[in-house]
Each structure stands twice: as structure tokens, then as C-alpha cells.
Design a protein around this motif. Structure first.
Motif, PDB file in Angstrom:
ATOM      1  N   GLU A 107     -29.315   0.787  53.477  1.00 38.94           N
ATOM      2  CA  GLU A 107     -29.463   1.961  52.713  1.00 38.94           C
ATOM      3  C   GLU A 107     -30.574   1.947  51.723  1.00 38.94           C
ATOM      4  O   GLU A 107     -31.537   2.931  51.587  1.00 38.94           O
ATOM      5  CB  GLU A 107     -28.151   2.621  52.161  1.00 38.94           C
ATOM      6  CG  GLU A 107     -28.336   4.255  51.691  1.00 38.94           C
ATOM      7  CD  GLU A 107     -27.041   4.661  51.033  1.00 38.94           C
ATOM      8  OE1 GLU A 107     -27.190   5.498  50.180  1.00 38.94           O
ATOM      9  OE2 GLU A 107     -25.911   4.203  51.454  1.00 38.94           O
ATOM     10  N   ARG A 157     -32.944  -0.127  51.423  1.00 37.79           N
ATOM     11  CA  ARG A 157     -34.129  -0.463  52.229  1.00 37.79           C
ATOM     12  C   ARG A 157     -34.935   0.868  52.767  1.00 37.79           C
ATOM     13  O   ARG A 157     -36.038   1.088  52.475  1.00 37.79           O
ATOM     14  CB  ARG A 157     -33.890  -1.378  53.330  1.00 37.79           C
ATOM     15  CG  ARG A 157     -35.121  -2.528  53.687  1.00 37.79           C
ATOM     16  CD  ARG A 157     -34.917  -3.307  54.622  1.00 37.79           C
ATOM     17  NE  ARG A 157     -33.632  -4.405  54.330  1.00 37.79           N
ATOM     18  CZ  ARG A 157     -32.755  -4.484  54.910  1.00 37.79           C
ATOM     19  NH1 ARG A 157     -32.243  -4.005  56.236  1.00 37.79           N
ATOM     20  NH2 ARG A 157     -31.655  -5.238  54.139  1.00 37.79           N
ATOM     21  N   ALA A 158     -33.925   1.595  53.329  1.00 37.35           N
ATOM     22  CA  ALA A 158     -34.379   2.856  54.010  1.00 37.35           C
ATOM     23  C   ALA A 158     -34.839   3.906  52.809  1.00 37.35           C
ATOM     24  O   ALA A 158     -35.933   4.595  52.811  1.00 37.35           O
ATOM     25  CB  ALA A 158     -33.331   3.613  54.588  1.00 37.35           C
ATOM     26  N   THR A 159     -34.294   3.852  51.594  1.00 39.59           N
ATOM     27  CA  THR A 159     -34.847   4.637  50.578  1.00 39.59           C
ATOM     28  C   THR A 159     -36.038   4.320  50.115  1.00 39.59           C
ATOM     29  O   THR A 159     -36.897   5.078  49.638  1.00 39.59           O
ATOM     30  CB  THR A 159     -33.753   4.716  49.345  1.00 39.59           C
ATOM     31  OG1 THR A 159     -32.643   5.103  49.793  1.00 39.59           O
ATOM     32  CG2 THR A 159     -34.077   5.830  48.269  1.00 39.59           C
ATOM     33  N   ASP A 172     -38.359   2.734  51.933  1.00 42.71           N
ATOM     34  CA  ASP A 172     -39.327   3.182  52.595  1.00 42.71           C
ATOM     35  C   ASP A 172     -39.738   4.761  52.646  1.00 42.71           C
ATOM     36  O   ASP A 172     -41.016   5.021  52.792  1.00 42.71           O
ATOM     37  CB  ASP A 172     -38.725   2.844  53.984  1.00 42.71           C
ATOM     38  CG  ASP A 172     -38.888   1.526  54.533  1.00 42.71           C
ATOM     39  OD1 ASP A 172     -39.749   0.846  53.876  1.00 42.71           O
ATOM     40  OD2 ASP A 172     -38.291   1.220  55.506  1.00 42.71           O
ATOM     41  N   ASP A 173     -38.597   5.542  52.159  1.00 43.25           N
ATOM     42  CA  ASP A 173     -39.049   7.065  52.136  1.00 43.25           C
ATOM     43  C   ASP A 173     -39.642   7.056  50.848  1.00 43.25           C
ATOM     44  O   ASP A 173     -40.663   7.951  50.809  1.00 43.25           O
ATOM     45  CB  ASP A 173     -37.548   7.736  51.872  1.00 43.25           C
ATOM     46  CG  ASP A 173     -36.685   7.777  53.025  1.00 43.25           C
ATOM     47  OD1 ASP A 173     -37.370   7.789  54.125  1.00 43.25           O
ATOM     48  OD2 ASP A 173     -35.586   8.072  52.960  1.00 43.25           O
ATOM     49  N   ARG A 226     -42.290  -2.793  48.251  1.00 39.70           N
ATOM     50  CA  ARG A 226     -41.391  -3.365  49.472  1.00 39.70           C
ATOM     51  C   ARG A 226     -41.248  -4.637  49.075  1.00 39.70           C
ATOM     52  O   ARG A 226     -39.893  -5.341  49.319  1.00 39.70           O
ATOM     53  CB  ARG A 226     -42.145  -3.162  50.713  1.00 39.70           C
ATOM     54  CG  ARG A 226     -41.931  -1.753  51.249  1.00 39.70           C
ATOM     55  CD  ARG A 226     -42.234  -1.426  52.635  1.00 39.70           C
ATOM     56  NE  ARG A 226     -42.134  -0.163  53.330  1.00 39.70           N
ATOM     57  CZ  ARG A 226     -43.186   0.582  53.637  1.00 39.70           C
ATOM     58  NH1 ARG A 226     -44.087   0.184  53.206  1.00 39.70           N
ATOM     59  NH2 ARG A 226     -42.672   1.600  54.118  1.00 39.70           N
TER      60      ARG A 226
END
Length: 270
Positions: free
Chosen positions: A133, A135-137, A139-140, A195
Motif C-alpha cells: 500500500e 508503494r502504491a501511495t 507512486d500516486d 521511489r
């Protein structure tokens, strides 16, 4: 007195500053530059030779390829090159935030170059149970930068980090419009650095088996921050307890003298 210098490294040129006399202490941030650590460095310079620098691609440290990503490993190699240029076999290292991640990579990649590393609130999101989660944030947030620009990206980043945006005690931007350099540094952070720093996984065996002493630092007022979670997770992996420093994630900015006093105490221990 502060002296400024440059050093050619693979793929670029580093800007660094030296102040004070005494045992060598290298201070690292990412993306924070040398200027951000000046108050802390001044507070330590009475009994330390303090070296600060701009990380590659930030402020005065330029790259041959501006599109090159900044990784903890590359930044660690830069610090090793700085130690070579200073004629120092080893040094104490204080790293904050992304600079703490750099310090962890330095200990793993260059055994024997670090005496004591104080890793203050490293944002090691891969250590958390909800790493996917996180990692996804991340990316966002990067996508927000590409779609909407630096300002909205910083707002999303700070909210994710746990700061109460607009609330009492929330970080406030400096007065006036951001300079071209500040905008460029922010753009580089979101496009080429965030990242790689957030997804770094520390080499725990190297951190615990080598000659370096690794101290994990945490802000006394950081309880609600994401880096509180990552810092305690790292300490657990290393089998140690975090050392408490004044303030929160950026405690050295507002309380440099108090922060320096705790750092001196930590560095004096064996």
C-alpha cells in the motif's frame, strides 16, 4: 569559518562544505542540501570537523545526465568518494531522512568507512506490514507531481508522511515564491529520488556484523509520523532501541543546539 569545495564523482560534481575542527563528522540528507544543515553544523563545529554536502543532482551538485535517478547506493558511493578526497579512512556519519537511508547503504557497501552511523528517521517503507500500500501511495505522489506540479505533490507527500497540513505545528513553506533552485530540487526529488529512497531495503546482516556502530534516531515529537513506524521497524530488525532526539522529523532545523547536544552524547558512546 566555512570553506566550500567541489569534487568530481562518476556522473557529476558534488558541492560540499567544511567547518570546525576535531574528529570528522559527515552530515547527509536527501533531498536536503548542505544549507539546510548549516545551523546544526555550526552547533557542532566547536569540537568536530563537520562536512555537509548537496546530494547528487540537488542544489550545487550537478549531474552530467539530469535524468539519472538518485539511489541510496549512488549517494553512498559519493560519500565514500568524499572521504577519499578528505584523506579520511573513516568518519562518523549523521544521516537524516533520505540521508539516513544513504548512511545505511554506505555501511553496507563500504565496510570500515563508518565508525558510528546515526540514522535519524529513515523512511524505509518496505519494512512496514503495509509495504504494498505504501508503494502504491508513493507512486500516486509521483504521478501527482507529473500531472499537477510541485505544490500539490508536496501537499500529498506531507499528508502521507503524517503531518497535519494546515494544523498547529504543521510545516510551513518559506515566505515568498520558491526559487528556481528550490523548484528544480523538488522536481528532481519527485521524479528521480523518492521511489529509490522509499523502496530501499537495508542489508541487516551487513549492518549488524560489520565494524560500524549503527544508532537509530527518532524524534521525541514524531509519534504521529510515518517515519516513526519505519524507524521503530528498523530498530527492531537491528535488535536495538531508538535514541530520542529533540523535535520531530526535522528537529535539527528548529532546535539545532539541543539536537547537537544529544548527537554529541551519542557519538561519544562506544
Amino acid at each position: 569559518m566555512t570553506t566550500t569545495h567541489t569534487l568530481d564523482v562518476p556522473g557529476g560534481r558534488l558541492h560540499y562544505e567544511i567547518r570546525g575542527t576535531g574528529p570528522l563528522l559527515l552530515v547527509a540528507g536527501a533531498p536536503m542540501a548542505a544549507a539546510d544543515f548549516a545551523p546544526l553544523a555550526d552547533a557542532l563545529a566547536g569540537d568536530r570537523t563537520v562536512v555537509t554536502h548537496d546530494p547528487r543532482g540537488i542544489s550545487g551538485s550537478v549531474l552530467d545526465d539530469p535524468e539519472q535517478d538518485s539511489t541510496p547506493e549512488l549517494r553512498a558511493d559519493d560519500i565514500a568518494a568524499l572521504l577519499d578526497a578528505l584523506g579520511a579512512e573513516s568518519a562518523d556519519v549523521f544521516g537524516s531522512s533520505g540521508g539516513a537511508v544513504t548512511g545505511l547503504a554506505l555501511v553496507a557497501r563500504h565496510p570500515g568507512r563508518v565508525r558510528t552511523l546515526v540514522a535519524h528517521e529513515p523512511p524505509l517503507l518496505e519494512l512496514l506490514p503495509d509495504a504494498a500500500e505504501q508503494r502504491a501511495t508513493t507512486d500516486d505522489i509521483v504521478e501527482t507531481f507529473h500531472r499537477k506540479g510541485v505544490g500539490p505533490a508536496w501537499m500529498a507527500f506531507m499528508a502521507h508522511a503524517g503531518f497535519d497540513i494546515g494544523g498547529e505545528g504543521a510545516p510551513t513553506p518559506p515566505p515568498g515564491e520558491p526559487s528556481a533552485e528550490q523548484l528544480a530540487d523538488s522536481a528532481r526529488f519527485f521524479a528521480h529520488e523518492l521511489r529509490g529512497t522509499a523502496r530501499y531495503v537495508p542489508d541487516v546482516p551487513a549492518l549488524t556484523a560489520g565494524p560500524a556502530r549503527v544508532v537509530v534516531g527518532i524524534g521525541a515529537a514524531s509519534g504521529g509520523l510515518l517515519t516513526y513506524r519505519t524507524t521503530t521497524a528498523l530498530a527492531e530488525l537491528l535488535g536495538t532501541r531508538p535514541v530520542e532526539f529533540p523535535g520531530d522529523h526535522g528537529g535539527f532545523l528548529g532546535r539545532p543546539e539541543e539536537f547537537a547536544a544529544v548527537l554529541r552524547t551519542v557519538l561519544a558512546q562506544k
